[in-house]
Structures are given as C-alpha cells and as structure tokens.
Design an enzyme around this catalytic site. Structure first.
Site, short mmCIF file in Angstrom:
data_model
loop_
_atom_site.label_atom_id
_atom_site.label_comp_id
_atom_site.label_asym_id
_atom_site.label_seq_id
_atom_site.Cartn_x
_atom_site.Cartn_y
_atom_site.Cartn_z
N GLU A 68 -2.47 0.20 -11.40
CA GLU A 68 -3.53 1.00 -12.04
C GLU A 68 -2.99 2.38 -12.43
OE1 GLU A 68 -6.46 0.11 -8.74
OE2 GLU A 68 -7.73 -0.23 -10.48
N GLU B 69 -5.40 -7.31 -4.74
CA GLU B 69 -6.82 -7.11 -4.42
C GLU B 69 -7.53 -8.45 -4.30
OE1 GLU B 69 -5.12 -5.46 -6.71
OE2 GLU B 69 -5.82 -3.41 -6.92
C1 1HE Z 1 1.34 -0.14 3.38
C2 1HE Z 1 0.99 -0.65 2.10
C3 1HE Z 1 -0.32 -0.40 1.62
C4 1HE Z 1 3.05 -1.17 2.49
N1 1HE Z 1 -1.17 0.28 2.43
N2 1HE Z 1 0.47 0.52 4.11
N3 1HE Z 1 -1.64 -3.24 -1.87
C5 1HE Z 1 -1.13 -4.37 -1.33
O1 1HE Z 1 -1.85 -5.26 -0.92
C6 1HE Z 1 0.35 -4.43 -1.23
C7 1HE Z 1 0.75 -4.39 0.23
N4 1HE Z 1 2.18 -4.18 0.39
C8 1HE Z 1 3.10 -5.17 0.22
O2 1HE Z 1 2.79 -6.28 -0.23
C9 1HE Z 1 4.51 -4.85 0.59
O3 1HE Z 1 4.48 -3.76 1.48
C10 1HE Z 1 5.42 -4.47 -0.61
C11 1HE Z 1 5.68 -5.72 -1.48
C12 1HE Z 1 4.82 -3.39 -1.48
C13 1HE Z 1 6.77 -3.94 -0.08
O4 1HE Z 1 7.33 -4.86 0.86
P1 1HE Z 1 8.45 -4.35 1.88
O5 1HE Z 1 8.94 -5.57 2.62
O6 1HE Z 1 9.46 -3.53 1.14
O7 1HE Z 1 7.71 -3.30 2.87
P2 1HE Z 1 6.74 -3.62 4.12
O8 1HE Z 1 7.59 -3.93 5.32
O9 1HE Z 1 5.72 -4.61 3.78
O10 1HE Z 1 5.99 -2.24 4.31
C14 1HE Z 1 6.65 -1.10 4.85
C15 1HE Z 1 5.57 -0.23 5.48
O11 1HE Z 1 4.68 0.22 4.46
C16 1HE Z 1 4.71 -1.00 6.50
O12 1HE Z 1 4.29 -0.07 7.46
P3 1HE Z 1 5.03 0.03 8.89
O13 1HE Z 1 4.29 1.14 9.59
O14 1HE Z 1 4.84 -1.34 9.53
O15 1HE Z 1 6.47 0.34 8.59
C17 1HE Z 1 3.53 -1.41 5.66
O16 1HE Z 1 2.35 -1.64 6.45
C18 1HE Z 1 3.34 -0.20 4.80
N5 1HE Z 1 2.61 -0.50 3.58
N6 1HE Z 1 2.07 -1.27 1.58
C19 1HE Z 1 -0.78 0.72 3.64
N7 1HE Z 1 -0.73 -0.82 0.42
C20 1HE Z 1 -8.09 2.06 -6.15
S1 1HE Z 1 -8.30 0.56 -5.50
C21 1HE Z 1 -6.74 -0.19 -5.44
C22 1HE Z 1 -6.78 -1.38 -4.55
C23 1HE Z 1 -5.42 -1.80 -4.12
O17 1HE Z 1 -4.43 -1.22 -4.46
S2 1HE Z 1 -5.38 -3.17 -3.12
C24 1HE Z 1 -3.70 -3.59 -3.04
C25 1HE Z 1 -3.02 -2.90 -1.91
#
Ligand code: 1HE
Length: 260
Positions: A114, A134
């Site tokens: 977005e 989402e």
């Molecule tokens: C996060 C987030 C997040 C990572 N919010 N903490 N977005 C998503 O559903 C995407 C979610 N994220 C992922 O699918 C993956 O993290 C990635 C593909 C982006 C990257 O993968 P990777 O293997 O490099 O990293 P990771 O091990 O998954 O994440 C590293 C850390 O970042 C981990 O935290 P930690 O404390 O365990 O180290 C994750 O929890 C954290 N992290 N993404 C919070 N999104 C205006 S409305 C919009 C609505 C949306 O955007 S919904 C989609 C949200």
C-alpha cells in the site's frame, strides 16, 4: 520528524533529493502507529529545496506491512480511525510537494505494498516479491490499497492475491504493473536515485501537474477531464520555466528525444 524507525537525509548539490529510509529491519520494517505518523510528518515538512524523493527500506525487505502486534488491541471504531490515519499519511506522500520514487526489494507485502502503491514510480530489484496476506489473516487492506492497487494491476489480480494468497515475484510483478522498472539485485536504490535526479530537473509545475492533476483527470468523465487538462496545460505553459525550455529547444540548446 523524530522517529528512530524512519530516517531522512537530504542529498544533491542543491539539496534537491530527499532520501527516506524505513529503519526497522529487525521487524522487517513493519509499520506501527508511530511509523505511519512519521511517514506523514516527513512528507508534510520536507525542506523547500527538495524536488524529488526516494523511499526505501533497510535490511532484507522493503516492508512487511502493518505491525501485526498492534492489531489485536483495536475495536471497530479504533480500527476505522486507524485506517483513516494511514490514508492521511499516504495522501501526504502521494499528493505532497514532490514526486516519490520507491526502491523495492524483498517483501513488499500488505501495508508495504500500500505504501509502495502511493508512490509515483516503483523500481524493484530481482529479490522483490508482492503479496497481500491480509486475506489469510482474516482482515482487509486499510492503507488505501483497495483504491490504489487495482489502478496498478486491476481489481481481478488484487482479488486473486487476497483470496488465494498468491505471491508475485519481481519479474511477474513488473509484467503486471506493480513496478515500472526491474533491476538486478541490490540496484534498486541506485536506479531510484538516478531517476529522482532526473525528475528533480523538471519544471516544478510539470511535476505538480503529474502528481496532482493527472490522477484526478484520469478519474473524471472525459468531458470534465479534457477541460481540466486544458486548464492545467495553460497554467504550466505560461510559467517562465516552460517558456525558457521551449526556447532552448528551438535555439538548439536543449537535448533532442533519442531512441532508446
Ligand atoms: C513482524 C511483521 C509484521 C515481521 N508485524 N512483526 N503483514 C504480514 O502478514 C507479513 C508478515 N511477515 C512475514 O510474512 C515475514 O516476516 C516476511 C516475509 C516479511 C519476512 O520474513 P523473514 O523470514 O525475513 O522474517 P521473520 O523471521 O518472519 O520476521 C522477523 C521479525 O519481524 C519477527 O519478530 P521476532 O521478534 O520474532 O524477531 C517477526 O514477528 C517480525 N515481523 N513482519 C509485526 N507485519 C493498513 S492495513 C495493512 C494491513 C497489513 O499490512 S496486513 C499484512 C501484515
């Protein structure tokens, strides 16, 4: 602007390029409330010298979208206001003072897509992938994606992404219109900066017309659009920079268009 998750640097001989960096790599540049407000603030208060901006992300990914750790805390009313806060921030970017070029790599997902779709040009490297998780998280886009993403790729493709969790890689993303440029791994920032330097050389009213008039004209009924276009054209061509640029061409001082 005072947020450790967003960094602003002003570059260029005339301080004409703003480089905005998401600096939350440990959370894959996920956007929490403080960060969305910082994005709003940075585009609201760019120095007057700035003529173009680049936005990019630190670490392995451009942006993982909404910070999901804040999501569970909201009721319906708060969710509404939260979405409107994203709208306000990304409107400041899209309809701000200067064109913004996104340099994309790694995850460009959810709110990250977005954010990218509010920019005026997108440059992606080979590592880029696009998704709208989402759909599988039981939520909906809330950062203007329902308006902006169909304009890039069409409502049918966005529906597919959200219903099925489909992920587009960099090549397919460029093919369907997510990004206008595709470059080898690690080169998105340099290409985006090079384009920003070029964009910064345009007459300010040309850039203004492209940012503020063109997207509105494209939404108008044709007869309204033709009138708005005529008024914008008249304003732009009457400005001194337009007169000087046309004169320069006629006197052989300006570059010709070259076959690419
Ligand atoms: C996060 C987030 C997040 C990572 N919010 N903490 N977005 C998503 O559903 C995407 C979610 N994220 C992922 O699918 C993956 O993290 C990635 C593909 C982006 C990257 O993968 P990777 O293997 O490099 O990293 P990771 O091990 O998954 O994440 C590293 C850390 O970042 C981990 O935290 P930690 O404390 O365990 O180290 C994750 O929890 C954290 N992290 N993404 C919070 N999104 C205006 S409305 C919009 C609505 C949306 O955007 S919904 C989609 C949200």
């Amino acid at each position: 602007m005072n947020n450790s998750d967003l960094h602003l640097e002003i570059r260029g001989k005339q301080q004409e390029i703003a480089v905005v960096r998401l600096t939350r790599p440990a959370k894959r540049n996920a956007i929490n409330d403080a960060l969305v407000l910082a994005i709003r603030d940075v585009f609201e208060s760019l120095p007057d010298t700035v003529r173009a901006a680049v936005i990019h992300g630190e670490g392995e990914h451009f942006c993982a979208g909404l910070d999901l750790s804040e999501l569970s805390e909201r009721d319906a009313g708060q969710g509404l206001h939260h979405s409107r806060m994203w709208h306000a921030a990304l409107e400041r970017l899209q309809y701000g003072p200067v064109p913004v070029i996104a340099a994309l790599h790694g995850a460009v997902v959810g709110g990250g897509l977005e954010l990218a779709s509010a920019c005026h040009i997108r440059v992606a490297d080979d590592t880029t992938f696009y998704a709208l998780p989402e759909g599988s998280r039981g939520i909906f886009v809330g950062g203007g994606g329902a308006v902006r993403i169909p304009k890039l790729i069409g409502a049918a493709r966005m529906t597919d992404m959200m219903l099925t969790g489909r992920v587009f890689n960099a090549q397919d993303g460029e093919r369907i219109g997510m990004a206008q440029y595709l470059v080898p791994q690690g080169q998105a920032f340099d290409k985006a900066f090079e384009l920003a330097v070029r964009v910064a050389e345009n007459a300010p009213l040309t850039n203004y017309a492209l940012m503020h008039a063109l997207p509105r004209i494209a939404e108008q009924p044709a007869d309204h659009g033709f009138l708005t276009e005529a008024m914008m054209a008249a304003i732009a061509q009457s400005a001194p920079p337009a007169k000087e640029r046309v004169r320069a061409f006629l006197e052989g001082r300006a570059a010709k268009v070259k076959k690419s």
